[in-house]
Design a protein around this motif. Structure first.
Motif, PDB file in Angstrom:
ATOM      1  N   ALA A 161       5.634   4.006   4.227  1.00 39.62           N
ATOM      2  CA  ALA A 161       5.393   4.976   5.294  1.00 39.62           C
ATOM      3  C   ALA A 161       6.237   6.234   5.144  1.00 39.62           C
ATOM      4  CB  ALA A 161       5.673   4.331   6.650  1.00 39.62           C
ATOM      5  N   PHE A 162       7.433   6.069   4.554  1.00 40.20           N
ATOM      6  CA  PHE A 162       8.320   7.234   4.395  1.00 40.20           C
ATOM      7  C   PHE A 162       9.329   6.924   3.289  1.00 40.20           C
ATOM      8  CE2 PHE A 162      11.714  10.214   5.476  1.00 40.20           C
ATOM      9  CZ  PHE A 162      11.006  11.357   5.822  1.00 40.20           C
ATOM     10  N   SER A 163       9.328   7.759   2.266  1.00 41.68           N
ATOM     11  CA  SER A 163      10.201   7.482   1.117  1.00 41.68           C
ATOM     12  C   SER A 163      11.541   8.204   1.262  1.00 41.68           C
ATOM     13  CB  SER A 163       9.533   7.929  -0.184  1.00 41.68           C
ATOM     14  OG  SER A 163       9.527   9.348  -0.282  1.00 41.68           O
ATOM     15  N   SER A 164      12.520   7.781   0.478  1.00 40.07           N
ATOM     16  CA  SER A 164      13.826   8.463   0.434  1.00 40.07           C
ATOM     17  C   SER A 164      13.620   9.944   0.125  1.00 40.07           C
ATOM     18  CB  SER A 164      14.705   7.890  -0.676  1.00 40.07           C
ATOM     19  OG  SER A 164      14.820   6.521  -0.551  1.00 40.07           O
ATOM     20  N   GLU A 165      12.660  10.192  -0.780  1.00 41.55           N
ATOM     21  CA  GLU A 165      12.400  11.565  -1.218  1.00 41.55           C
ATOM     22  C   GLU A 165      11.680  12.389  -0.152  1.00 41.55           C
ATOM     23  OE1 GLU A 165      11.843   8.855  -3.116  1.00 41.55           O
ATOM     24  OE2 GLU A 165      13.408   9.148  -4.632  1.00 41.55           O
ATOM     25  N   ASN A 166      10.985  11.710   0.766  1.00 42.60           N
ATOM     26  CA  ASN A 166      10.262  12.452   1.806  1.00 42.60           C
ATOM     27  C   ASN A 166      11.202  13.201   2.749  1.00 42.60           C
ATOM     28  OD1 ASN A 166       7.624   9.941   2.099  1.00 42.60           O
ATOM     29  ND2 ASN A 166       7.614  11.846   0.907  1.00 42.60           N
ATOM     30  N   TRP A 167      12.497  12.845   2.753  1.00 38.75           N
ATOM     31  CA  TRP A 167      13.479  13.600   3.554  1.00 38.75           C
ATOM     32  C   TRP A 167      13.554  15.053   3.072  1.00 38.75           C
ATOM     33  CZ3 TRP A 167      14.776  11.662   7.982  1.00 38.75           C
ATOM     34  CH2 TRP A 167      14.992  10.288   8.158  1.00 38.75           C
ATOM     35  N   ASN A 168      13.119  15.295   1.821  1.00 42.62           N
ATOM     36  CA  ASN A 168      13.176  16.655   1.282  1.00 42.62           C
ATOM     37  C   ASN A 168      11.997  17.527   1.691  1.00 42.62           C
ATOM     38  OD1 ASN A 168      15.546  15.987  -0.145  1.00 42.62           O
ATOM     39  ND2 ASN A 168      14.320  15.037  -1.761  1.00 42.62           N
ATOM     40  N   ARG A 169      11.116  17.027   2.521  1.00 41.71           N
ATOM     41  CA  ARG A 169      10.006  17.861   3.014  1.00 41.71           C
ATOM     42  C   ARG A 169      10.542  18.834   4.075  1.00 41.71           C
ATOM     43  NH1 ARG A 169       4.421  14.355   3.069  1.00 41.71           N
ATOM     44  NH2 ARG A 169       4.651  13.571   0.947  1.00 41.71           N
ATOM     45  N   PRO A 170       9.749  19.862   4.412  1.00 39.94           N
ATOM     46  CA  PRO A 170      10.213  20.811   5.442  1.00 39.94           C
ATOM     47  C   PRO A 170      10.584  20.062   6.727  1.00 39.94           C
ATOM     48  CG  PRO A 170       8.166  21.577   4.432  1.00 39.94           C
ATOM     49  CD  PRO A 170       8.406  20.197   3.900  1.00 39.94           C
ATOM     50  N   VAL A 176       0.830  -1.210   0.000  1.00 37.39           N
ATOM     51  CA  VAL A 176       0.000   0.000   0.000  1.00 37.39           C
ATOM     52  C   VAL A 176       0.860   1.254   0.000  1.00 37.39           C
ATOM     53  CG1 VAL A 176      -1.887   1.239   1.125  1.00 37.39           C
ATOM     54  CG2 VAL A 176      -1.724  -1.248   1.407  1.00 37.39           C
ATOM     55  N   ILE A 177       0.557   2.154  -0.934  1.00 38.54           N
ATOM     56  CA  ILE A 177       1.138   3.502  -0.906  1.00 38.54           C
ATOM     57  C   ILE A 177       0.109   4.371  -0.188  1.00 38.54           C
ATOM     58  CG2 ILE A 177       2.025   5.445  -2.259  1.00 38.54           C
ATOM     59  CD1 ILE A 177       2.723   3.472  -4.505  1.00 38.54           C
ATOM     60  N   MET A 178       0.394   4.652   1.069  1.00 37.75           N
ATOM     61  CA  MET A 178      -0.565   5.348   1.936  1.00 37.75           C
ATOM     62  C   MET A 178      -0.452   6.855   1.667  1.00 37.75           C
ATOM     63  SD  MET A 178       0.215   3.290   5.491  1.00 37.75           S
ATOM     64  CE  MET A 178       1.864   3.926   5.729  1.00 37.75           C
ATOM     65  N   ASP A 179      -1.217   7.325   0.701  1.00 36.63           N
ATOM     66  CA  ASP A 179      -1.049   8.717   0.277  1.00 36.63           C
ATOM     67  C   ASP A 179      -2.294   9.547   0.600  1.00 36.63           C
ATOM     68  OD1 ASP A 179       0.271  10.871  -0.800  1.00 36.63           O
ATOM     69  OD2 ASP A 179      -0.008  10.285  -2.888  1.00 36.63           O
ATOM     70  N   GLY A 180      -2.092  10.836   0.798  1.00 36.82           N
ATOM     71  CA  GLY A 180      -3.221  11.761   0.955  1.00 36.82           C
ATOM     72  C   GLY A 180      -3.456  12.254   2.379  1.00 36.82           C
ATOM     73  N   ILE A 195      -2.165  -1.183  -3.675  1.00 34.84           N
ATOM     74  CA  ILE A 195      -3.219  -0.179  -3.505  1.00 34.84           C
ATOM     75  C   ILE A 195      -2.544   1.176  -3.337  1.00 34.84           C
ATOM     76  CG2 ILE A 195      -5.078   0.672  -1.996  1.00 34.84           C
ATOM     77  CD1 ILE A 195      -5.593  -2.240  -1.157  1.00 34.84           C
ATOM     78  N   ARG A 196      -2.996   2.183  -4.089  1.00 35.55           N
ATOM     79  CA  ARG A 196      -2.555   3.547  -3.809  1.00 35.55           C
ATOM     80  C   ARG A 196      -3.781   4.400  -3.541  1.00 35.55           C
ATOM     81  NH1 ARG A 196       2.439   7.213  -5.767  1.00 35.55           N
ATOM     82  NH2 ARG A 196       1.899   9.023  -4.503  1.00 35.55           N
ATOM     83  N   THR A 197      -3.742   5.141  -2.466  1.00 33.11           N
ATOM     84  CA  THR A 197      -4.868   5.996  -2.114  1.00 33.11           C
ATOM     85  C   THR A 197      -4.642   7.413  -2.635  1.00 33.11           C
ATOM     86  OG1 THR A 197      -3.897   6.494   0.042  1.00 33.11           O
ATOM     87  CG2 THR A 197      -5.427   4.639  -0.059  1.00 33.11           C
ATOM     88  N   PHE A 230      -1.834   8.248  -9.726  1.00 28.30           N
ATOM     89  CA  PHE A 230      -1.489   7.097 -10.576  1.00 28.30           C
ATOM     90  C   PHE A 230       0.018   7.028 -10.779  1.00 28.30           C
ATOM     91  CE2 PHE A 230      -5.571   5.556 -12.342  1.00 28.30           C
ATOM     92  CZ  PHE A 230      -6.428   6.504 -11.808  1.00 28.30           C
ATOM     93  N   ARG A 231       0.778   6.830  -9.731  1.00 32.09           N
ATOM     94  CA  ARG A 231       2.228   6.680  -9.919  1.00 32.09           C
ATOM     95  C   ARG A 231       2.816   5.817  -8.812  1.00 32.09           C
ATOM     96  NH1 ARG A 231       1.529  12.333  -9.138  1.00 32.09           N
ATOM     97  NH2 ARG A 231       1.744  12.914  -6.946  1.00 32.09           N
ATOM     98  N   LEU A 232       4.052   5.368  -9.046  1.00 38.02           N
ATOM     99  CA  LEU A 232       4.702   4.454  -8.108  1.00 38.02           C
ATOM    100  C   LEU A 232       5.592   5.178  -7.097  1.00 38.02           C
ATOM    101  CD1 LEU A 232       5.668   1.470 -10.448  1.00 38.02           C
ATOM    102  CD2 LEU A 232       3.824   1.562  -8.773  1.00 38.02           C
TER     103      LEU A 232
HETATM  104  C1  IPE Z   1       4.644   8.344  -1.580  1.00 38.74           C
HETATM  105  O1  IPE Z   1       3.844   9.471  -1.371  1.00 38.74           O
HETATM  106  C2  IPE Z   1       5.405   8.017  -0.345  1.00 38.74           C
HETATM  107  C3  IPE Z   1       4.620   7.541   0.785  1.00 38.74           C
HETATM  108  C4  IPE Z   1       3.328   7.300   0.785  1.00 38.74           C
HETATM  109  C5  IPE Z   1       5.356   7.293   1.983  1.00 38.74           C
HETATM  110  P1  IPE Z   1       4.364  10.922  -1.784  1.00 38.74           P
HETATM  111  O2  IPE Z   1       3.267  11.862  -1.427  1.00 38.74           O
HETATM  112  O3  IPE Z   1       5.690  11.175  -1.176  1.00 38.74           O
HETATM  113  O4  IPE Z   1       4.542  10.783  -3.352  1.00 38.74           O
HETATM  114  P2  IPE Z   1       4.509  11.890  -4.488  1.00 38.74           P
HETATM  115  O5  IPE Z   1       5.442  12.980  -4.051  1.00 38.74           O
HETATM  116  O6  IPE Z   1       3.102  12.377  -4.566  1.00 38.74           O
HETATM  117  O7  IPE Z   1       4.931  11.189  -5.722  1.00 38.74           O
END
Ligand code: IPE
Ligand code: IPE
Ligand code: MG
Length: 238
Positions: free
Chosen positions: A61-70, A15-19, A185-187, A191-193
């Motif tokens: 729960a937390f992506s490599s890229e999420n480190w770039n958030r505030p 699951v990509i827990m998004d939103g 599942i992506r919430t 539509f992306r990985l």
């Molecule tokens: C994907 O969501 C990462 C997690 C759910 C942990 P993001 O919100 O970081 O993905 P993008 O930036 O919309 O692609």
């Protein structure tokens, strides 16, 4: 499971827990409140999987890229993770769930990482659902790390380049001991990985929900799995 026959329950659900942020924004709340609500929803996901007989649940729960958030948001997420590990993870453990993680968990703050390692150790013999948290996880980094390990084995003569096949790569990923996800599942309607399990999702079925993660309930999991069970997975065959 035949080539062209409907599927049973997915063995591995990812699951990509998004939103979370949008959930909060729509209520006039800070993003942090969305993450808190998102952590609550994890319990529902675990209960659904445990009851339905799913063997593996991977949560992004937390992506490599999420480190770039505030920094304030990253700090809030790390605090929440630590609290999750101290409280909810313990409740989950009582239900027989084994908790483990993929990703560069060494990059987590010390207090988080210590708590994570403690829960992993405490639940390692549990026999119900395996809950895999993707933390500081990026699929490209994972593949690069695997390539490096394989290169070192070639260099030392432990492995011949001729012997490198799909299975060699799979066995060097963080997910080596798990089967590939059957259903993703992506919430929140995206539509992306987003750098999630690129190798492992090669033949996963994909279910996109327009609901934000904190609103995703057991009934939504049921709907996704029912939808999955009606699909025909062909794996390139006819
Ligand atoms: C994907 O969501 C990462 C997690 C759910 C942990 P993001 O919100 O970081 O993905 P993008 O930036 O919309 O692609
Ligand atoms: C998912 O929710 C949680 C993480 C990526 C940590 P978001 O924080 O990405 O929420 P949106 O996508 O901004 O609504
Ligand atoms: Mg998002």
């Amino acid at each position: 499971m035949g080539d062209d026959s409907p599927n049973d329950i997915p063995r591995h659900l990812a699951v990509i827990m998004d939103g979370n942020g949008r959930w909060a924004k729509s209520r006039g709340l800070p993003r942090k409140a969305g993450h808190r609500a998102g952590a609550e929803a994890v319990r529902e996901a675990v209960d659904y999987c445990n009851e339905a007989g799913v063997e593996f649940l991977t949560l992004y729960a937390f992506s490599s890229e999420n480190w770039n958030r505030p920094k304030a948001e990253v700090d809030a997420l790390m605090k929440l993770l630590e609290r999750f590990l101290k409280t909810k993870a313990r409740e989950i453990a009582k239900k027989g769930v084994r908790l483990t993680a993929i990703g560069r968990t060494d990059l987590l703050p010390d207090s988080c990482r210590d708590e994570l390692n403690k829960v992993i150790e405490e639940t390692k013999d549990n026999k119900a659902l395996t809950l895999i948290l993707a933390l500081s996880y990026g699929s490209r980094e994972e593949i690069a790390d695997a390539s490096r390990q394989i290169a070192l084995k070639v260099q030392s003569g432990e492995l011949s380049p001729d012997d490198i096949d799909n299975d060699t790569i799979s066995k060097h990923l963080d997910t080596a001991e798990f089967p590939d996800p059957d259903l993703l599942i992506r919430t929140s309607g995206e539509f992306r990985l987003s750098n999630f399990l690129l190798w492992q999702l090669s033949y996963a079925e994909i279910f996109i929900s327009s609901k934000n993660w904190p609103d995703f309930r057991k009934s939504d999991f049921q709907e996704a799995v029912e939808n999955y069970s009606r699909r025909h997975r062909r794996f390139g065959r006819v």
